[in-house]
Structures are given as C-alpha cells and as structure tokens.
Write a protein that holds these residues in place. Sequence first.
Motif, PDB file in Angstrom:
ATOM      1  N   ALA A 129     -34.509  48.079  36.986  1.00 38.58           N
ATOM      2  CA  ALA A 129     -33.367  48.843  36.488  1.00 38.58           C
ATOM      3  C   ALA A 129     -32.990  48.415  35.075  1.00 38.58           C
ATOM      4  N   GLU A 130     -33.070  47.114  34.800  1.00 38.33           N
ATOM      5  CA  GLU A 130     -32.760  46.611  33.462  1.00 38.33           C
ATOM      6  C   GLU A 130     -33.699  47.201  32.415  1.00 38.33           C
ATOM      7  N   ASN A 131     -34.886  47.633  32.861  1.00 39.48           N
ATOM      8  CA  ASN A 131     -35.856  48.232  31.945  1.00 39.48           C
ATOM      9  C   ASN A 131     -35.954  49.742  32.118  1.00 39.48           C
ATOM     10  N   ASN A 132     -34.908  50.335  32.704  1.00 37.79           N
ATOM     11  CA  ASN A 132     -34.819  51.795  32.861  1.00 37.79           C
ATOM     12  C   ASN A 132     -35.928  52.380  33.726  1.00 37.79           C
ATOM     13  N   LEU A 133     -36.392  51.603  34.711  1.00 39.16           N
ATOM     14  CA  LEU A 133     -37.502  52.057  35.540  1.00 39.16           C
ATOM     15  C   LEU A 133     -37.030  52.371  36.956  1.00 39.16           C
ATOM     16  N   SER A 134     -37.349  53.581  37.391  1.00 33.71           N
ATOM     17  CA  SER A 134     -36.868  54.104  38.658  1.00 33.71           C
ATOM     18  C   SER A 134     -38.021  54.387  39.614  1.00 33.71           C
ATOM     19  N   GLY A 135     -37.713  54.360  40.912  1.00 34.74           N
ATOM     20  CA  GLY A 135     -38.705  54.689  41.930  1.00 34.74           C
ATOM     21  C   GLY A 135     -38.615  53.784  43.137  1.00 34.74           C
ATOM     22  N   ALA A 202     -52.402  40.238  50.216  1.00 32.38           N
ATOM     23  CA  ALA A 202     -51.994  40.857  48.955  1.00 32.38           C
ATOM     24  C   ALA A 202     -51.494  39.800  47.975  1.00 32.38           C
ATOM     25  N   LEU A 203     -52.016  39.858  46.751  1.00 34.51           N
ATOM     26  CA  LEU A 203     -51.631  38.908  45.704  1.00 34.51           C
ATOM     27  C   LEU A 203     -50.715  39.545  44.667  1.00 34.51           C
ATOM     28  N   SER A 204     -51.051  40.759  44.283  1.00 31.88           N
ATOM     29  CA  SER A 204     -50.256  41.467  43.277  1.00 31.88           C
ATOM     30  C   SER A 204     -50.483  42.958  43.450  1.00 31.88           C
ATOM     31  N   THR A 205     -49.724  43.733  42.711  1.00 27.13           N
ATOM     32  CA  THR A 205     -49.870  45.181  42.792  1.00 27.13           C
ATOM     33  C   THR A 205     -49.522  45.807  41.450  1.00 27.13           C
ATOM     34  N   ILE A 206     -49.977  47.032  41.262  1.00 19.30           N
ATOM     35  CA  ILE A 206     -49.561  47.852  40.132  1.00 19.30           C
ATOM     36  C   ILE A 206     -48.654  48.948  40.666  1.00 19.30           C
ATOM     37  N   LEU A 207     -47.418  48.975  40.153  1.00 21.65           N
ATOM     38  CA  LEU A 207     -46.448  49.992  40.548  1.00 21.65           C
ATOM     39  C   LEU A 207     -46.412  51.090  39.496  1.00 21.65           C
ATOM     40  N   LYS A 208     -46.288  52.325  39.928  1.00 18.59           N
ATOM     41  CA  LYS A 208     -46.108  53.444  39.001  1.00 18.59           C
ATOM     42  C   LYS A 208     -44.681  53.945  39.133  1.00 18.59           C
ATOM     43  N   LEU A 209     -43.918  53.819  38.041  1.00 16.29           N
ATOM     44  CA  LEU A 209     -42.501  54.121  38.065  1.00 16.29           C
ATOM     45  C   LEU A 209     -42.136  55.108  36.968  1.00 16.29           C
ATOM     46  N   GLU A 210     -40.960  55.667  37.101  1.00 16.57           N
ATOM     47  CA  GLU A 210     -40.516  56.700  36.164  1.00 16.57           C
ATOM     48  C   GLU A 210     -39.355  56.191  35.328  1.00 16.57           C
ATOM     49  N   LYS A 214     -30.521  53.901  32.812  1.00 21.14           N
ATOM     50  CA  LYS A 214     -30.170  52.700  33.566  1.00 21.14           C
ATOM     51  C   LYS A 214     -28.960  52.938  34.460  1.00 21.14           C
ATOM     52  N   ASP A 215     -27.929  53.609  33.958  1.00 21.62           N
ATOM     53  CA  ASP A 215     -26.719  53.841  34.754  1.00 21.62           C
ATOM     54  C   ASP A 215     -27.028  54.660  35.997  1.00 21.62           C
ATOM     55  N   PHE A 216     -27.929  55.631  35.854  1.00 19.85           N
ATOM     56  CA  PHE A 216     -28.334  56.458  36.997  1.00 19.85           C
ATOM     57  C   PHE A 216     -28.978  55.590  38.081  1.00 19.85           C
ATOM     58  N   ILE A 217     -29.875  54.686  37.662  1.00 19.92           N
ATOM     59  CA  ILE A 217     -30.588  53.827  38.606  1.00 19.92           C
ATOM     60  C   ILE A 217     -29.620  52.872  39.312  1.00 19.92           C
ATOM     61  N   ILE A 218     -28.749  52.231  38.524  1.00 22.14           N
ATOM     62  CA  ILE A 218     -27.802  51.267  39.094  1.00 22.14           C
ATOM     63  C   ILE A 218     -26.856  51.950  40.076  1.00 22.14           C
ATOM     64  N   ASN A 219     -26.381  53.139  39.727  1.00 18.61           N
ATOM     65  CA  ASN A 219     -25.469  53.858  40.617  1.00 18.61           C
ATOM     66  C   ASN A 219     -26.150  54.218  41.935  1.00 18.61           C
ATOM     67  N   LYS A 220     -27.432  54.575  41.858  1.00 16.42           N
ATOM     68  CA  LYS A 220     -28.173  54.900  43.081  1.00 16.42           C
ATOM     69  C   LYS A 220     -28.313  53.659  43.957  1.00 16.42           C
ATOM     70  N   ILE A 221     -28.612  52.520  43.339  1.00 18.07           N
ATOM     71  CA  ILE A 221     -28.713  51.261  44.086  1.00 18.07           C
ATOM     72  C   ILE A 221     -27.380  50.949  44.771  1.00 18.07           C
ATOM     73  N   LYS A 222     -26.283  51.125  44.066  1.00 19.67           N
ATOM     74  CA  LYS A 222     -24.960  50.833  44.621  1.00 19.67           C
ATOM     75  C   LYS A 222     -24.640  51.754  45.793  1.00 19.67           C
ATOM     76  N   GLN A 223     -24.984  53.030  45.654  1.00 18.36           N
ATOM     77  CA  GLN A 223     -24.714  53.985  46.734  1.00 18.36           C
ATOM     78  C   GLN A 223     -25.478  53.612  48.009  1.00 18.36           C
ATOM     79  N   LEU A 224     -26.739  53.253  47.842  1.00 22.11           N
ATOM     80  CA  LEU A 224     -27.540  52.868  49.005  1.00 22.11           C
ATOM     81  C   LEU A 224     -27.069  51.543  49.590  1.00 22.11           C
ATOM     82  N   SER A 225     -26.631  50.624  48.727  1.00 19.82           N
ATOM     83  CA  SER A 225     -26.119  49.339  49.205  1.00 19.82           C
ATOM     84  C   SER A 225     -24.849  49.545  50.027  1.00 19.82           C
TER      85      SER A 225
END
Length: 317
Positions: A129-135, A202-210, A214-225
């Motif tokens: 979220a700090e890097n504006n990455l969602s998914g 599993a040792l590591s992974t590559i994630l594909k994110l959108e 940042k505010d949109f992502i954080i608000n979504k996290i808060k709603q789910l929490s």
Amino acid sequence: MNNIIKYLYINGCDIKKDEPLKNHTYFRLGGKTPYMIFPKTKEIFINTLKVLKENNINFKIIGGGANLIIKDENLDFLILSTKYLNKINIKNEDVLNYILKERNNEEYKKVEVYAETGIYLSNLVYQLAENNLSGMEFSSGIPGTLGGAIFMNAGAYDGEIKQVISEVEIIDLNDLKIKKINNENMNFSYRRSILQNSNKIALSTILKLEIKEKDFIINKIKQLSEKRWERQPLEYPSAGSIFKRPKEDFYVGTTIEKMGLKGYRIGDAEISEKHAGFIINRGNATFKDVMSLIDYIKEKVRKEYNIILNVEPEIWK
C-alpha cells in the motif's frame, strides 16, 4: 546431532533448544521440539534444508504458525522456521513515480513484486500500500505468512492468493533442486496447491499487482479489517476457520450455529460465540480438548446433514 547443530549455527542459523511450539502457533498449542532452527537468509535456509535432508534428520517447516494444531507432547522432529525469509523487492520501483504521473498509460498499470515467503501477509499488504500497489487487500487480516497462504491458496472476501501469483520459486526436497513453477502449474483450487503432499517448499514468489491510489488501498484494508473484527473472534487464540467448506452452498459456521452449538466447550476449547466456524482457546486448551471438540462437531454434522467435514488447519499428532 550436536555437530550438525553447531555447523548450522556457525553458518548463519539462530538455534533454540527444547523450544515449545505453543510459543510459535496462533492456537497456543504445541509441545517442545528438540531444536528450532532460524536460517537468517533464503540462501542459508536452502543450505539448511540440504544439510537436514542429507543427514536424514526428521524436520517440519513452520511459517507464522497460523493454521496448525500441534500435540502437547514433546516432538521427535526438528522445526525449521521461515521467520527471516521476509525480503520484498518492487522490480519497477525506479519508474514507479513516473507511472503514477501517467495514470492513463495501460502498459504500466501492472507491477511485479518479488517477495520471500516468510513475510507476514499483514506486513506485506501495508508495504504494498505504501507503494500504491493493490491486489492483496483481501489478505490483510489473514493470519500467518505468504508461504502459508500459497501452500493452501488462502482466501477471503472474494479474493484468493492464486489471483496475484505469477510464479513461485520452490526447492524440491526429492532432488534438492531450485525450480520455478508458474501459476497454471501450481494447481491452485479451493484451499489447495501443488505444494501439499509434494515435498516442494516455497521460497519466494512473483506477485502481479495493480497501481492504485494509496488512500483507496488503505481504506479498503480498513473496511475489511472492520468486517473481520466484527465477525471473527480475533481477540482469542485460534487456528482460523476450523473446517473446509464441503460444497459450494454449505456454510459450516452457519450450520454449526443453527445446531445451537455456539459456546459449546470441551475443557478450554470453545466454539466461538462470535463465529461458529472458529474454535478458540479460552486460555488453557489442550490438544485433546481441541481434537475432541472437532470430532464432536464432525459427528453432529454427519448425523444431521450426512456430510463429512474436513479440517482446514494442519494437524501434527
């Protein structure tokens, strides 16, 4: 054994002797392991795996300990922890600021992130979220590590880990070789992946994110929490949802509640009053308490609905 433990310590592992696993599981269950080993980097983790395999030493791997139910008696195997496998790297970090200014540029809406599997999901989601990455917002309240989530294709609120995985780096304990498995070949399905019963770690992974605001992502996290806090007994030790859904339209928690079993206890193991799909530890629950309560629920559901429930967490007897 002492010489091997000494070698592992000298070569980059923290070592704990006679370590109670109840200190490392969300359920607060688990007897003592002769040695608990904490490799300090991914490379040291790989070397440790090879040493243990080549010397025929019995061991199990633990991440966050979220989905484990472990016997109280002393264990006859070592524990290898993924605690320090917590690095992440945003591959496109050097162009991220440019991308954020060019929001209409479709070519750059996806960003690949390298993440080691010992990182806790809650930490990972906020770093993204700090890097504006969602998914991965759906996973913000799922306890445990990224490795555990990949292992069981963890999911919540219409999201599953398989939706963001590009590939997984594994070590195959059959030949001790490092391999990469793409999403399609991970055989993801409901609470399953190829990692189960396969000797692949599993040792590591590559994630594909959108990229999103940042505010949109954080608000979504808060709603789910907030939803999780209202609906799940997060204030008590547990192993999460105790049973897998046996079929698409059969909701285990709702069924247990309809049977009037909320609050039913055996010892200090209790069916949660807040969510009947959870068994909680009221303070001093034993492995026997938990397993007896699981068996009690399974038998009740079998008799009334003719359905066999399967336990979601791993059980180490």
